[in-house]
Design an enzyme around this catalytic site. Sequence first.
Site, short mmCIF file in Angstrom:
data_model
loop_
_atom_site.label_atom_id
_atom_site.label_comp_id
_atom_site.label_asym_id
_atom_site.label_seq_id
_atom_site.Cartn_x
_atom_site.Cartn_y
_atom_site.Cartn_z
N HIS A 116 5.79 -12.17 5.94
CA HIS A 116 5.71 -11.71 4.56
C HIS A 116 7.10 -11.45 4.03
O HIS A 116 8.01 -11.07 4.77
CB HIS A 116 4.86 -10.44 4.45
CG HIS A 116 5.22 -9.37 5.43
ND1 HIS A 116 4.83 -9.41 6.75
CD2 HIS A 116 5.94 -8.23 5.29
CE1 HIS A 116 5.29 -8.34 7.37
NE2 HIS A 116 5.98 -7.62 6.51
N ILE A 122 0.83 -1.22 0.00
CA ILE A 122 0.00 0.00 0.00
C ILE A 122 0.86 1.26 0.00
O ILE A 122 0.40 2.33 -0.41
CB ILE A 122 -0.94 -0.03 1.23
CG1 ILE A 122 -2.17 0.83 0.98
CG2 ILE A 122 -0.22 0.39 2.51
CD1 ILE A 122 -3.28 0.60 2.00
N ASN A 128 11.37 -8.70 7.19
CA ASN A 128 11.65 -8.15 8.51
C ASN A 128 11.13 -9.11 9.57
O ASN A 128 10.00 -9.58 9.49
CB ASN A 128 10.97 -6.79 8.67
CG ASN A 128 11.61 -5.72 7.82
OD1 ASN A 128 12.83 -5.64 7.74
ND2 ASN A 128 10.80 -4.91 7.14
N GLU A 151 6.32 -4.66 11.03
CA GLU A 151 5.12 -3.92 11.45
C GLU A 151 3.86 -4.76 11.43
O GLU A 151 2.92 -4.46 12.17
CB GLU A 151 4.93 -2.69 10.55
CG GLU A 151 5.95 -1.60 10.82
CD GLU A 151 5.74 -0.38 9.95
OE1 GLU A 151 4.90 -0.44 9.03
OE2 GLU A 151 6.43 0.62 10.19
P1 5GP Z 1 6.97 -4.83 7.58
O1 5GP Z 1 7.52 -3.57 8.16
O2 5GP Z 1 6.07 -5.56 8.55
O3 5GP Z 1 8.04 -5.72 7.00
O4 5GP Z 1 6.11 -4.40 6.32
C1 5GP Z 1 4.74 -4.25 6.35
C2 5GP Z 1 4.33 -3.68 5.00
O5 5GP Z 1 2.92 -3.80 4.89
C3 5GP Z 1 4.67 -2.21 4.82
O6 5GP Z 1 5.50 -2.05 3.68
C4 5GP Z 1 3.30 -1.55 4.64
O7 5GP Z 1 3.31 -0.50 3.69
C5 5GP Z 1 2.43 -2.71 4.19
N1 5GP Z 1 1.03 -2.58 4.54
C6 5GP Z 1 0.51 -2.22 5.76
N2 5GP Z 1 -0.82 -2.23 5.72
C7 5GP Z 1 -1.17 -2.61 4.46
C8 5GP Z 1 -2.43 -2.80 3.82
O8 5GP Z 1 -3.51 -2.63 4.39
N3 5GP Z 1 -2.40 -3.20 2.52
C9 5GP Z 1 -1.22 -3.41 1.84
N4 5GP Z 1 -1.30 -3.80 0.57
N5 5GP Z 1 -0.02 -3.23 2.42
C10 5GP Z 1 0.00 -2.83 3.72
#
Ligand code: 5GP
Length: 128
Positions: free
Chosen positions: A110, A40, A97, A105
């Site tokens: 993922h 997103i 991560n 986050e």
């Molecule tokens: P992390 O920091 O956990 O590795 O990455 C989480 C990712 O999820 C971030 O890049 C963030 O932009 C993405 N993200 C968070 N909420 C959503 C959402 O509702 N939809 C999509 N498509 N991506 C999301």
Amino acid sequence: MPVPGLGAYDPTNIFARILRGEIPCKKVFENEHALAFHDINPQAPIHVLVIPKSPYISLADFTAQASQAEIAGFFRAVGQVAKELGLDEAGYRTLANMGLHAHQEVPHFHVHIFGGRPLGPLLSRAIG
Ligand code: 5GP
């Protein structure tokens, strides 16, 4: 807000809700092991997330608990998604991560796929 990469799975996390179809996503790939969709908040011209269909919090959780078939199927899907996005020739970066220091986050495992331009050094130089 970074999340711990271990502990009880939270079924209300955003990716669990995407898997249940409660929240929309821009899907690019789906099979029995994985779902892939555009991030997103993209950090590169192509920024896609690949997630397992089953509830694993993090890479640590996934690699410890998932079956051989899930692990193989998931990582094959990561490669297939990158190929289908047309990234094989120019190259791409994958990133997962895990936990607080990596600033994970979303507490559903993922893998990020970044591509579409030269991606620079592996880690931010701003962080010591
Ligand atoms: P992390 O920091 O956990 O590795 O990455 C989480 C990712 O999820 C971030 O890049 C963030 O932009 C993405 N993200 C968070 N909420 C959503 C959402 O509702 N939809 C999509 N498509 N991506 C999301």
